[in-house]
Design an enzyme around this catalytic site. Sequence first.
Site, PDB file in Angstrom:
ATOM      1  N   CYS A   1     106.474  70.511  95.545  1.00 28.46           N
ATOM      2  CA  CYS A   1     106.434  69.323  96.407  1.00 28.46           C
ATOM      3  C   CYS A   1     105.089  69.323  97.116  1.00 28.46           C
ATOM      4  O   CYS A   1     104.811  70.220  97.917  1.00 28.46           O
ATOM      5  CB  CYS A   1     107.586  69.365  97.413  1.00 28.46           C
ATOM      6  SG  CYS A   1     107.602  67.966  98.536  1.00 28.46           S
TER       7      CYS A   1
ATOM      8  N   CYS B   1     104.001  60.778  98.245  1.00 25.59           N
ATOM      9  CA  CYS B   1     104.258  61.875  97.312  1.00 25.59           C
ATOM     10  C   CYS B   1     102.914  62.495  96.947  1.00 25.59           C
ATOM     11  O   CYS B   1     102.076  61.838  96.321  1.00 25.59           O
ATOM     12  CB  CYS B   1     104.957  61.313  96.066  1.00 25.59           C
ATOM     13  SG  CYS B   1     105.253  62.564  94.812  1.00 25.59           S
TER      14      CYS B   1
END
Length: 257
Positions: free
Chosen positions: A198, A74
Amino acid sequence: MQQTFYKYQGTGNDFVMIDNRQQTFNKKDTKRVAFLCDRRFGIGADGLILLENHPDLDFKMVYYNADGNESTMCGNGGRCLVAFAKDLGVIKDKAVFEAIDGLHHAEIKDGIVKLQMLDVENVEEYDKHVFLNTGSPHHVQFEEQIEDFDIKSKGSQIRYGAPYNQAGTNVNFVKKINEDTFRVRTYERGVEDETLSCGTGVTAVAIAMHTLKQTNNTLINLNVEGGKLQVCFDAENKLYKNVWLIGPATYVFKGTI
Ligand SMILES: N[C@H](CCC[C@H](N)C(=O)O)C(=O)O
Protein backbone atom coordinates in the site's frame (compact mmCIF):
# COMPACT_ATOMS: atom_id res chain seq x y z
CA MET A 1 -19.44 -2.48 -26.97
CA GLN A 2 -15.99 -3.98 -26.38
CA GLN A 3 -13.68 -2.00 -24.10
CA THR A 4 -9.89 -2.26 -23.75
CA PHE A 5 -8.46 -2.80 -20.27
CA TYR A 6 -4.89 -2.85 -19.06
CA LYS A 7 -3.42 -4.26 -15.86
CA TYR A 8 -0.41 -2.91 -13.94
CA GLN A 9 1.01 -3.76 -10.53
CA GLY A 10 3.27 -1.99 -8.09
CA THR A 11 4.91 -4.38 -5.55
CA GLY A 12 1.85 -6.62 -5.86
CA ASN A 13 -0.80 -3.89 -5.44
CA ASP A 14 -2.62 -4.39 -8.71
CA PHE A 15 -4.92 -2.25 -10.78
CA VAL A 16 -7.19 -2.37 -13.80
CA MET A 17 -6.21 0.68 -15.88
CA ILE A 18 -8.41 2.40 -18.45
CA ASP A 19 -7.42 5.06 -20.98
CA ASN A 20 -10.47 7.25 -20.47
CA ARG A 21 -9.24 10.30 -22.41
CA GLN A 22 -12.30 9.96 -24.67
CA GLN A 23 -14.59 9.75 -21.60
CA THR A 24 -16.09 6.44 -22.71
CA PHE A 25 -16.17 4.78 -19.28
CA ASN A 26 -19.37 5.12 -17.20
CA LYS A 27 -17.97 6.50 -13.95
CA LYS A 28 -21.23 6.05 -12.07
CA ASP A 29 -21.37 2.28 -12.72
CA THR A 30 -19.93 1.07 -9.41
CA LYS A 31 -21.24 -2.45 -10.09
CA ARG A 32 -19.13 -2.62 -13.27
CA VAL A 33 -16.04 -1.36 -11.41
CA ALA A 34 -16.56 -4.02 -8.71
CA PHE A 35 -17.08 -6.68 -11.44
CA LEU A 36 -13.86 -5.69 -13.22
CA CYS A 37 -11.94 -5.90 -9.94
CA ASP A 38 -13.52 -9.23 -8.93
CA ARG A 39 -10.79 -11.91 -8.83
CA ARG A 40 -13.19 -14.72 -9.82
CA PHE A 41 -15.82 -13.22 -12.11
CA GLY A 42 -13.83 -10.31 -13.54
CA ILE A 43 -10.26 -9.30 -14.36
CA GLY A 44 -9.23 -9.05 -10.69
CA ALA A 45 -7.47 -6.14 -8.97
CA ASP A 46 -7.20 -4.15 -5.75
CA GLY A 47 -8.51 -1.10 -7.58
CA LEU A 48 -9.38 0.51 -10.92
CA ILE A 49 -7.78 3.67 -12.29
CA LEU A 50 -8.90 6.01 -15.09
CA LEU A 51 -6.38 8.07 -17.04
CA GLU A 52 -8.14 11.25 -18.19
CA ASN A 53 -7.20 14.45 -19.98
CA HIS A 54 -6.51 17.59 -17.96
CA PRO A 55 -6.68 21.13 -19.39
CA ASP A 56 -3.32 22.17 -17.97
CA LEU A 57 -1.49 19.08 -16.71
CA ASP A 58 -0.27 15.86 -18.29
CA PHE A 59 -3.34 13.90 -17.13
CA LYS A 60 -5.89 13.38 -14.36
CA MET A 61 -6.17 10.30 -12.11
CA VAL A 62 -9.51 8.88 -10.93
CA TYR A 63 -9.23 6.00 -8.43
CA TYR A 64 -11.78 3.35 -7.39
CA ASN A 65 -11.35 0.71 -4.72
CA ALA A 66 -12.20 -2.92 -5.54
CA ASP A 67 -15.60 -2.42 -3.87
CA GLY A 68 -16.52 -0.17 -6.80
CA ASN A 69 -16.51 3.12 -4.91
CA GLU A 70 -14.33 6.07 -5.86
CA SER A 71 -11.79 6.59 -3.12
CA THR A 72 -8.93 8.75 -1.89
CA MET A 73 -5.34 8.77 -3.16
CA CYS A 74 -3.60 5.56 -4.14
CA GLY A 75 0.18 5.80 -4.05
CA ASN A 76 0.98 2.56 -5.85
CA GLY A 77 -1.83 3.29 -8.29
CA GLY A 78 -0.36 6.71 -8.98
CA ARG A 79 3.00 5.11 -9.71
CA CYS A 80 1.36 2.55 -12.03
CA LEU A 81 -0.56 5.34 -13.80
CA VAL A 82 2.72 7.12 -14.58
CA ALA A 83 4.06 3.88 -16.15
CA PHE A 84 0.77 3.50 -18.07
CA ALA A 85 0.95 7.11 -19.32
CA LYS A 86 4.51 6.55 -20.52
CA ASP A 87 3.54 3.31 -22.31
CA LEU A 88 0.68 5.18 -24.03
CA GLY A 89 3.07 7.92 -25.11
CA VAL A 90 1.25 10.57 -23.03
CA ILE A 91 4.48 11.44 -21.21
CA LYS A 92 8.20 10.79 -21.59
CA ASP A 93 10.00 10.39 -18.23
CA LYS A 94 8.36 13.12 -16.12
CA ALA A 95 4.73 13.89 -15.28
CA VAL A 96 2.62 16.41 -13.40
CA PHE A 97 -0.93 15.19 -12.84
CA GLU A 98 -4.02 15.88 -10.75
CA ALA A 99 -5.46 13.32 -8.33
CA ILE A 100 -8.22 13.61 -5.73
CA ASP A 101 -5.71 14.92 -3.13
CA GLY A 102 -4.17 17.50 -5.44
CA LEU A 103 -1.21 17.84 -7.78
CA HIS A 104 1.54 15.21 -8.05
CA HIS A 105 4.97 15.33 -9.69
CA ALA A 106 6.50 12.04 -10.84
CA GLU A 107 9.52 10.64 -12.64
CA ILE A 108 9.98 7.24 -14.30
CA LYS A 109 13.29 5.54 -15.20
CA ASP A 110 13.93 1.86 -15.98
CA GLY A 111 10.57 0.80 -14.57
CA ILE A 112 11.07 2.61 -11.27
CA VAL A 113 8.62 5.43 -10.52
CA LYS A 114 9.21 8.23 -8.03
CA LEU A 115 5.90 9.83 -7.01
CA GLN A 116 5.72 12.98 -4.91
CA MET A 117 3.16 12.63 -2.15
CA LEU A 118 1.29 15.23 -0.07
CA ASP A 119 3.11 17.23 2.58
CA VAL A 120 2.16 15.87 6.01
CA GLU A 121 1.99 18.07 9.07
CA ASN A 122 -0.63 16.51 11.30
CA VAL A 123 0.63 13.23 12.78
CA GLU A 124 -1.64 12.13 15.66
CA GLU A 125 0.25 10.11 18.29
CA TYR A 126 -1.75 7.81 20.62
CA ASP A 127 -0.75 5.21 23.21
CA LYS A 128 -0.51 2.26 20.87
CA HIS A 129 -0.88 3.73 17.40
CA VAL A 130 -0.35 6.73 15.14
CA PHE A 131 -2.91 8.19 12.71
CA LEU A 132 -2.11 10.36 9.70
CA ASN A 133 -3.33 11.11 6.20
CA THR A 134 -0.92 10.72 3.28
CA GLY A 135 -3.61 11.17 0.65
CA SER A 136 -5.58 8.34 2.26
CA PRO A 137 -6.20 7.81 6.01
CA HIS A 138 -3.79 5.48 7.79
CA HIS A 139 -3.71 3.86 11.24
CA VAL A 140 -0.20 2.62 12.07
CA GLN A 141 0.71 0.24 14.92
CA PHE A 142 3.53 -2.15 15.82
CA GLU A 143 3.04 -5.91 15.42
CA GLU A 144 5.72 -8.19 16.89
CA GLN A 145 4.28 -11.32 15.20
CA ILE A 146 4.16 -9.57 11.84
CA GLU A 147 4.93 -12.75 9.83
CA ASP A 148 2.19 -14.75 11.51
CA PHE A 149 -0.96 -13.03 12.74
CA ASP A 150 -4.57 -12.79 11.55
CA ILE A 151 -4.30 -9.52 9.68
CA LYS A 152 -7.79 -9.74 8.14
CA SER A 153 -9.49 -10.12 11.50
CA LYS A 154 -7.27 -7.67 13.39
CA GLY A 155 -7.29 -5.19 10.51
CA SER A 156 -11.05 -5.20 9.97
CA GLN A 157 -11.74 -4.77 13.71
CA ILE A 158 -9.66 -1.58 13.70
CA ARG A 159 -10.93 -0.37 10.30
CA TYR A 160 -14.63 -0.67 11.29
CA GLY A 161 -14.20 0.15 14.99
CA ALA A 162 -14.29 3.52 16.74
CA PRO A 163 -13.26 6.19 15.89
CA TYR A 164 -13.14 5.17 12.20
CA ASN A 165 -16.47 3.34 11.89
CA GLN A 166 -18.08 2.99 8.44
CA ALA A 167 -15.93 5.66 6.76
CA GLY A 168 -12.98 3.64 8.00
CA THR A 169 -9.22 3.84 7.60
CA ASN A 170 -6.41 1.71 6.20
CA VAL A 171 -4.53 -0.25 8.85
CA ASN A 172 -0.75 -0.74 8.75
CA PHE A 173 1.14 -3.20 10.96
CA VAL A 174 4.87 -2.56 11.28
CA LYS A 175 7.99 -4.18 12.71
CA LYS A 176 11.39 -2.51 12.84
CA ILE A 177 14.14 -4.45 11.02
CA ASN A 178 16.90 -1.90 11.56
CA GLU A 179 17.55 1.86 11.60
CA ASP A 180 16.54 2.31 7.97
CA THR A 181 14.26 -0.65 7.23
CA PHE A 182 10.76 -1.60 8.40
CA ARG A 183 8.52 -4.57 7.57
CA VAL A 184 4.93 -3.51 6.76
CA ARG A 185 1.68 -5.38 6.19
CA THR A 186 -1.51 -3.47 5.34
CA TYR A 187 -5.24 -4.12 5.63
CA GLU A 188 -6.79 -1.86 2.99
CA ARG A 189 -10.12 -0.07 3.26
CA GLY A 190 -12.28 -0.70 0.22
CA VAL A 191 -10.50 -3.97 -0.54
CA GLU A 192 -11.41 -5.18 2.95
CA ASP A 193 -8.46 -7.50 3.05
CA GLU A 194 -4.66 -7.44 3.11
CA THR A 195 -3.02 -6.10 -0.03
CA LEU A 196 0.54 -7.05 -0.92
CA SER A 197 1.54 -3.41 -0.66
CA CYS A 198 0.00 0.00 0.00
CA GLY A 199 1.80 3.10 -1.25
CA THR A 200 0.09 5.73 0.89
CA GLY A 201 0.40 3.16 3.69
CA VAL A 202 4.19 2.77 3.57
CA THR A 203 4.46 6.54 3.25
CA ALA A 204 2.45 6.82 6.46
CA VAL A 205 4.60 4.19 8.19
CA ALA A 206 7.85 5.91 7.19
CA ILE A 207 6.64 9.27 8.53
CA ALA A 208 5.20 7.67 11.68
CA MET A 209 8.49 5.87 12.43
CA HIS A 210 10.39 9.14 12.08
CA THR A 211 7.86 10.95 14.30
CA LEU A 212 8.21 8.23 16.96
CA LYS A 213 12.02 8.51 16.66
CA GLN A 214 12.30 4.87 15.59
CA THR A 215 14.66 6.22 12.94
CA ASN A 216 16.47 9.48 12.24
CA ASN A 217 16.82 8.59 8.57
CA THR A 218 14.95 10.56 5.91
CA LEU A 219 15.31 7.77 3.31
CA ILE A 220 13.54 4.68 4.62
CA ASN A 221 13.17 1.15 3.19
CA LEU A 222 9.79 -0.55 3.55
CA ASN A 223 9.66 -4.31 3.01
CA VAL A 224 6.12 -5.31 2.00
CA GLU A 225 4.57 -8.66 1.04
CA GLY A 226 4.92 -7.80 -2.66
CA GLY A 227 8.46 -6.43 -2.67
CA LYS A 228 10.38 -3.37 -1.54
CA LEU A 229 9.51 0.34 -1.56
CA GLN A 230 11.36 3.42 -0.40
CA VAL A 231 10.07 6.68 1.05
CA CYS A 232 12.14 9.84 1.42
CA PHE A 233 11.24 13.24 2.86
CA ASP A 234 12.50 16.45 4.44
CA ALA A 235 11.44 16.74 8.08
CA GLU A 236 11.27 20.10 9.86
CA ASN A 237 9.70 19.93 13.35
CA LYS A 238 7.07 17.34 12.45
CA LEU A 239 6.33 19.01 9.12
CA TYR A 240 7.11 16.49 6.37
CA LYS A 241 7.72 18.00 2.94
CA ASN A 242 9.24 16.86 -0.34
CA VAL A 243 7.82 13.38 0.36
CA TRP A 244 8.51 10.81 -2.38
CA LEU A 245 7.32 7.19 -2.79
CA ILE A 246 9.77 5.15 -4.86
CA GLY A 247 9.41 1.70 -6.39
CA PRO A 248 8.67 -0.49 -9.42
CA ALA A 249 5.51 -0.23 -11.54
CA THR A 250 4.98 -3.07 -14.00
CA TYR A 251 2.76 -3.73 -17.02
CA VAL A 252 0.91 -7.06 -16.71
CA PHE A 253 -1.53 -7.36 -19.64
CA LYS A 254 -3.89 -5.71 -22.12
CA GLY A 255 -7.24 -7.19 -23.06
CA THR A 256 -10.76 -6.47 -24.19
CA ILE A 257 -14.13 -7.34 -22.68
N1 LIG B 1 -7.72 1.67 -0.20
C1 LIG B 1 -7.26 3.03 -0.01
C2 LIG B 1 -6.90 3.69 -1.36
C3 LIG B 1 -5.77 2.96 -2.04
C4 LIG B 1 -4.53 3.01 -1.24
C5 LIG B 1 -3.42 2.07 -1.68
N2 LIG B 1 -3.72 1.11 -2.71
C6 LIG B 1 -2.17 2.85 -2.03
O1 LIG B 1 -1.31 2.35 -2.76
O2 LIG B 1 -2.02 3.99 -1.49
C7 LIG B 1 -8.36 3.84 0.65
O3 LIG B 1 -9.52 3.64 0.32
O4 LIG B 1 -8.03 4.69 1.48
